[in-house]
Design a protein around this motif. Structure first.
Motif, PDB file in Angstrom:
ATOM      1  N   ALA A 268       0.891  -1.036   0.037  1.00 42.15           N
ATOM      2  CA  ALA A 268      -0.101  -0.245  -0.068  1.00 42.15           C
ATOM      3  C   ALA A 268       1.039   1.303   0.157  1.00 42.15           C
ATOM      4  N   ASP A 269       0.457   2.309  -0.418  1.00 39.93           N
ATOM      5  CA  ASP A 269       0.952   3.664  -0.495  1.00 39.93           C
ATOM      6  C   ASP A 269       0.018   4.628  -0.063  1.00 39.93           C
ATOM      7  N   GLN A 270       0.595   5.856   0.619  1.00 41.14           N
ATOM      8  CA  GLN A 270      -0.106   7.110   1.068  1.00 41.14           C
ATOM      9  C   GLN A 270      -1.092   6.536   2.012  1.00 41.14           C
ATOM     10  N   LEU A 271      -0.860   5.743   3.074  1.00 40.75           N
ATOM     11  CA  LEU A 271      -1.941   5.094   3.811  1.00 40.75           C
ATOM     12  C   LEU A 271      -2.029   5.939   5.280  1.00 40.75           C
ATOM     13  N   ILE A 272      -3.108   6.429   5.522  1.00 42.09           N
ATOM     14  CA  ILE A 272      -3.543   7.354   6.543  1.00 42.09           C
ATOM     15  C   ILE A 272      -4.421   6.406   7.523  1.00 42.09           C
ATOM     16  N   ILE A 273      -4.103   6.359   8.829  1.00 36.95           N
ATOM     17  CA  ILE A 273      -4.993   5.714   9.865  1.00 36.95           C
ATOM     18  C   ILE A 273      -5.390   6.938  10.466  1.00 36.95           C
TER      19      ILE A 273
END
Length: 849
Positions: free
Chosen positions: A80-85
């Motif tokens: 995954a890329d550009q993952l925001i939690i």
């Protein structure tokens, strides 16, 4: 204008469209699913969010957001890329390999919870990961997977969990531990052989708190010196060990080391090498568990040392010392440059014989003060300062005597006993329980503050030359005890209790007596204030006392003076108190005291006689008189006292002098005095102008009554013939031939128009009638201006017979009627005391029954 509005709306619309990128993904509301489930995702199609037909990957998605409330699980290989939690979202990686690809900006931004379990997680080359404030990364150690390299912002936490086997020890790499963590939490489980070594090539520096919840954490195993630096270290389960090092380990805790549960060991028993294992901390707190310092079985074996620059607080648990050799250096060393404290409110000290004595040491070169506080609920013994034959250079055993204990605070209801002699230089505080001297010497240095609240001393200590004694907030009456020196002399005495303090011996105060709250019960003993040459005695209590002295004579008008001393006595007594006044003969100011003395009181308006013909004691250097007083309790009253002898006087003081018309328009002159002594009488003078030098006498001598209380005189001038303005003066003449003038009182004479001119107002008692009285007395008084008024009436014994709070009264003439029929007193003289604001006026009347 319309076109401009359309253009603006178009710009806003375009802006909102480009806030998202095509193929951005986000979780649906409150999603709880596998990553691979497409139903958990929404995709941005360029205009709106639509249901995704497949889950996002690094190849298919621009940006992926796991939204607040969502819980997503990964169970297979994924990139995954550009993952925001988001802050309230969770991502659990439970199987497969998870890779963060390198893209534009931050590739992984964690605001919520990220958990890695049973698999690996890695960053592609150049990829950036950030754990924001409030985020948690949980890394399960059951796999040989390193922690990803990331930026750990303030408030972030890295949590290490899980158990690994001994066989896996050689396969683990700890290079990933060299990161700049903020909070690092270790929850390893209960596997006994589990340990974690921090070697010099893999140092750890935790900016926030390193927490051990379970498992064993070893610092020292390796072939080179270890290095652990943290801001705070908290042990809340598990075992923290500093030992097994082949070089000198370094553990530095910049602030607080806290043992909430579990075990701390500095130098394991049986360590075969010669090492001084050390831990540096600002403050150490033990809530529960075991804190163990071990010394080897010979001088060539290891020792455990903890250096504290702040305070040691023990609320529970056990502080244990296991010395095998009396000359070893195991112990706690206080090395701060300022105040340092040992606070023992719970727990226990445990050691082999002689061990407690070598548990506490201090650096003699820089520590300014050491203090001890005991506050458990079972009996305690003070720190034993004996022992410690072999210490690092510049250190000594915890002080036994000398001048190094600043404060000893006893706050243990079950009591505290001395285990060695002690010397206190600043403050001995007895808050609760008994401090038992236990046959040991307790030395109190000069000018020490001894404060007592609910505690006490079992016997008398050795006092310095001056003791500052303070009684503090206690709901019960405190009876003085062994805190008072055998000499009965204290420097200062402070009363600040919720109830009162009861004397059980005569007390001499060399300095000041201060009341903040509560009372001092004399209980028949004498309280002497030596610097004020004043003492109080009797079965009475004092409160709100404010005392001072000035070596200057009191004067009144142009009369003769008193001795060259005045005392200010403000406060109250519960009943009459015997007050003794002392003054050196050189302050007699010409007075002759062979036939007695007169005590005077200044009531805020005038000097009045308190008692005459008082016996004067004289030892050749000091005069003394004693008189019973009823102290009134007005904290703002100007209650000054002075003394006169033969040849001294404080003559008349007039509170009013005015003229009013009679029926035939002749002026009636009236004047009121507050006190008179040594006066021959009065002459009335008159003039047609305001120049006293042109005034002529119009009366013969009007004899003075020479009373110590108020009196009203009057004279009618019948010698006027011509209409006009006239001015009157009083010439006051004493028996020594001295005189003074008082006035003028102005009067307009016109027999054809007598009119009703306004009578001048004054402050004071106008008249009392009938006199003698039975049972009702009319008390007429006048106010020049509005003021609060209080009436007090005393019998001949000085006891308060009646009191009336009249409150705020307007200016003018007033009358108060006292009905004495209900009182049990017999006939006698009564003193009427009128308090107008801070001014006091008195007159005497007689009751006949």
């Amino acid at each position: 204008m319309k076109r401009k509005c359309v253009t603006l709306l178009f710009i806003i619309f375009v802006s909102s469209v480009f806030a998202q990128n095509m193929n951005d993904y986000q979780t649906v509301d409150s999603a709880n699913a596998l990553w691979s489930e497409s139903t958990a995702w929404q995709r941005w199609n360029g205009f709106q969010w639509v249901q995704a037909v497949a889950s996002p990957t690094a190849a298919s998605a621009e940006q992926v957001v796991i939204r607040n409330g969502a819980v997503i699980n990964i169970a297979a290989d994924l990139s995954a890329d550009q993952l925001i939690i988001e802050p309230l979202a969770q991502l659990h990686i439970t199987a497969g390999a998870f890779t963060i690809a390198n893209g534009a900006g931050t590739d992984l931004l964690v605001n919520g919870y990220l958990r890695l379990r049973n698999n690996t997680m890695s960053l592609s080359s150049g990829a950036v990961a950030v754990f924001a404030s409030g985020s948690t990364y949980e890394h399960d150690r059951s796999l040989n997977a390193p922690i990803i390299s990331a930026t750990w912002e303030d408030g972030s936490t890295c949590l290490l969990t899980g158990v690994y086997t001994v066989a896996e020890l050689t396969n683990l790499s700890y290079a990933c531990m060299k990161q700049d963590f903020y909070n690092l939490t270790l929850d390893y489980g209960s596997f006994v052989s589990d340990y974690r070594a921090f070697a010099a090539n893999d140092p750890i520096d935790v900016r926030g708190t390193l927490s051990l919840l379970s498992g064993n954490l070893y610092v020292g195993t390796g072939i080179s010196a270890s290095n652990l630096n943290v801001n705070n270290l908290t042990i809340n389960g598990g075992k923290f060990v500093v030992s097994r090092g082949y070089a000198i380990p370094s553990v530095t805790i910049r602030n607080n080391l806290t043992l909430e549960s579990g075990t701390v060991v500095v130098s394991e028993l049986g360590d075969a090498v010669q090492r001084d294992y050390t831990v540096q901390a600002k403050n150490v707190t033990i809530e529960s568990g075991v804190f163990e310092l071990n010394a080897g079985s010979s001088a060539s074996k290891s020792t455990g040392q903890v250096y504290i620059s702040g305070s040691l607080v023990m609320n529970g648990g056990t502080l244990k010392n296991n010395p095998g050799l009396s000359t070893t250096k195991a112990g706690i060393f206080f090395n701060g440059s300022g105040d340092q404290n040992v606070i023992l409110t719970g727990g226990s000290l445990s050691a082999d014989p002689g061990g407690v004595g070598r548990l506490f040491f201090y650096r003699t070169s820089s520590v300014t003060s050491l203090s001890e506080t005991y506050g458990a609920e079972t009996e305690q013994y003070t720190i034993n300062g004996l022992g410690g034959a072999s210490l690092p250079s510049g250190y000594s055993a915890w002080p036994v005597s000398g001048n190094l204990i600043k404060i000893l605070n006893v706050s243990n209801p079950a009591g505290v006993k001395l285990s060695t002699a002690k010397t206190i230089i600043d403050n001995l505080s007895l808050s609760a329980g008994t401090l038992g001297l236990n046959g040991k010497a307790l030395n109190l240095a000069n000018e020490i503050l001894l404060s007592r609240k609910g505690g006490n001393l079992s016997s008398s200590p050795s006092f310095g030359s001056s003791i500052y004694l303070s009684y503090l907030q206690n709901p019960d009456i405190i009876v003085m005890g062994n805190e008072v020196p055998d000499t009965d002399i204290v420097q200062n005495l402070v009363i600040n209790t919720l109830n009162g303090v009861q004397m059980n011996k005569d007390i001499v105060v060399n300095g000041s007596l201060t009341f903040h709250n509560g009372f001092l019960d004399l209980s028949g003993y004498e309280l002497s204030i030596s610097m004020l040459d004043l003492s109080f005695s009797g079965d009475t209590s004092l409160s709100n006392m404010n005392l001072s002295l000035s070596n200057e004579a009191a004067t009144q008008g142009d009369g003769l003076e008193s001795i060259e001393r005045k005392w200010l006595i403000q406060g109250s007594s519960s009943s009459e108190v015997l007050c003794s006044f002392f003054w050196p003969v050189e302050l007699d100011n010409g007075g002759d005291f062979s036939s007695g003395a007169t005590l005077w009181r200044y009531n805020g308006h005038a000097w009045e006689v308190v008692e005459e013909a008082l016996t004067v004691s004289n030892n050749g250097e000091i005069h003394e008189i004693s008189c019973y007083l009823n102290l009134g309790g007005k904290a703002d009253a100007a209650d000054e006292y002075t003394i006169t002898g033969e040849g001294q006087t404080l003559p008349v003081v007039l509170s009013a002098f005015f003229a009013v018309p009679t029926q035939n328009a002749y002026p009636l002159l009236k004047w009121m005095t507050q006190s008179e002594t040594g006066l021959m009488g009065y002459y009335v003078y008159r003039s047609s102008n305001s120049n006293v030098t042109e005034a002529k006498p119009i009366s013969s001598l009007i004899d003075a009554v020479n009373m110590s209380h108020g009196y009203t005189y009057s004279y009618i001038d019948k010698g006027l013939e011509d209409v006009g303005e006239y001015y009157y003066w009083l010439q006051i003449v004493d028996f020594s031939g001295e005189d003074q003038f008082f006035g003028p009182a102005q009067y307009s004479y016109n027999p054809q128009e007598p009119g009703n001119p306004e009578v001048p107002l004054f402050n004071g008692i106008d008249k009392l009638y009938p006199n003698p009285f039975n049972p009702s007395l009319n008390i007429c008084f006048c106010l020049k201006n509005a003021a609060p008024v209080r009436m007090k009436i005393y019998n001949i014994k000085g006891q308060l017979a009646h009191e009336a709070l009249l409150g705020m009264q307007q200016s003018g003439n007033h009358k108060y009627v006292w009905d004495a029929g209900a009182i049990s007193d017999t006939s006698g003289i009564y003193t009427i005391r009128l308090e107008i604001g801070s001014e006091v006026y008195t007159q005497k009347v007689t009751m006949l029954k």
